[in-house]
Scaffold this motif. Sequence first.
Motif, PDB file in Angstrom:
ATOM      1  N   LEU A  17      -5.741  -4.482  -3.435  1.00  0.00           N
ATOM      2  CA  LEU A  17      -5.086  -5.427  -2.304  1.00  0.00           C
ATOM      3  C   LEU A  17      -5.568  -6.140  -1.599  1.00  0.00           C
ATOM      4  CD1 LEU A  17      -2.188  -5.961  -1.419  1.00  0.00           C
ATOM      5  CD2 LEU A  17      -2.351  -3.737   0.299  1.00  0.00           C
ATOM      6  N   THR A  68      -6.314   1.610  -4.499  1.00  0.00           N
ATOM      7  CA  THR A  68      -5.090   0.380  -4.100  1.00  0.00           C
ATOM      8  C   THR A  68      -5.611  -0.418  -2.866  1.00  0.00           C
ATOM      9  OG1 THR A  68      -3.787   2.416  -4.760  1.00  0.00           O
ATOM     10  CG2 THR A  68      -2.694   0.378  -3.574  1.00  0.00           C
ATOM     11  N   ALA A  80     -10.819   0.116  -9.683  1.00  0.00           N
ATOM     12  CA  ALA A  80     -10.721  -0.821  -8.620  1.00  0.00           C
ATOM     13  C   ALA A  80     -11.621  -2.091  -8.519  1.00  0.00           C
ATOM     14  CB  ALA A  80     -10.266  -0.240  -7.469  1.00  0.00           C
ATOM     15  N   LEU A 101      -4.372   0.557 -12.542  1.00  0.00           N
ATOM     16  CA  LEU A 101      -4.945   1.873 -11.877  1.00  0.00           C
ATOM     17  C   LEU A 101      -3.941   3.171 -12.536  1.00  0.00           C
ATOM     18  CD1 LEU A 101      -5.622   1.430  -7.978  1.00  0.00           C
ATOM     19  CD2 LEU A 101      -7.212   1.806  -9.957  1.00  0.00           C
ATOM     20  N   LYS A 105      -7.018   7.155  -4.782  1.00  0.00           N
ATOM     21  CA  LYS A 105      -5.749   6.335  -5.190  1.00  0.00           C
ATOM     22  C   LYS A 105      -5.528   5.269  -3.960  1.00  0.00           C
ATOM     23  CE  LYS A 105      -3.126  10.132  -7.493  1.00  0.00           C
ATOM     24  NZ  LYS A 105      -2.149  10.941  -7.126  1.00  0.00           N
ATOM     25  N   PHE A 132       2.442   6.432  -6.962  1.00  0.00           N
ATOM     26  CA  PHE A 132       1.626   7.564  -7.545  1.00  0.00           C
ATOM     27  C   PHE A 132       1.892   8.949  -7.232  1.00  0.00           C
ATOM     28  CE2 PHE A 132      -2.228   4.364  -7.417  1.00  0.00           C
ATOM     29  CZ  PHE A 132      -2.572   4.709  -8.682  1.00  0.00           C
ATOM     30  N   TYR A 172      -2.626  -2.920  -9.878  1.00  0.00           N
ATOM     31  CA  TYR A 172      -2.021  -1.498  -9.632  1.00  0.00           C
ATOM     32  C   TYR A 172      -1.663  -0.984 -11.038  1.00  0.00           C
ATOM     33  CZ  TYR A 172       0.545   2.057  -7.675  1.00  0.00           C
ATOM     34  OH  TYR A 172       0.992   3.453  -7.415  1.00  0.00           O
ATOM     35  N   PHE A 180      -2.075  -8.103  -7.372  1.00  0.00           N
ATOM     36  CA  PHE A 180      -1.905  -6.590  -6.942  1.00  0.00           C
ATOM     37  C   PHE A 180      -1.235  -5.970  -7.829  1.00  0.00           C
ATOM     38  CE2 PHE A 180       0.398  -3.146  -5.062  1.00  0.00           C
ATOM     39  CZ  PHE A 180      -0.493  -2.420  -4.580  1.00  0.00           C
ATOM     40  N   GLN A 208       0.755  -1.317   0.167  1.00  0.00           N
ATOM     41  CA  GLN A 208       0.046  -0.056   0.008  1.00  0.00           C
ATOM     42  C   GLN A 208       0.690   1.247  -0.125  1.00  0.00           C
ATOM     43  OE1 GLN A 208      -3.340  -0.119  -0.014  1.00  0.00           O
ATOM     44  NE2 GLN A 208      -3.582   2.158  -0.148  1.00  0.00           N
ATOM     45  N   GLY A 227       2.689   1.600  -3.431  1.00  0.00           N
ATOM     46  CA  GLY A 227       1.518   2.051  -4.224  1.00  0.00           C
ATOM     47  C   GLY A 227       1.394   3.577  -4.013  1.00  0.00           C
TER      48      GLY A 227
END
Length: 129
Positions: A58, A54, A121, A82, A50, A24, A79, A75, A17, A20
Amino acid sequence: MILVNIVISIAIMIGLQLLGMVIFNWMTPYNDMEELKRGNKAAALAMGGKFIGTAIILGVSAYTNTSIWFMILWFAVGYVCLIAVYWIFEWVTPTIKVSDALKEGNVAVGILLCMVFIGMAFAVSSLII
């Protein structure tokens, strides 16, 4: 042994997390944390989208996989989707430079981008199952 697996899984999830969010942050031409300090609601909404997006990917990848490696793999796939949706959103809105609008505090763009991240997502998570 189960407790050890849970602790390891949670540690990996937190790490993914955070990773990620860092990625971003690198993608945007402005500093997310500086915008938050300034009270920029648009940037906060985009960042929240975001984060939630995420987290959704996840969570579903953790729930649907018994292997940590497969959780990480799915993931990563989600990701990348995204990230792609951010650039596609930027491309399909040629009259609005999304990153500039967010930096300027355009809350409407922040809300829309937040919903785009959350919606994507959920859509991507349906592929993981």
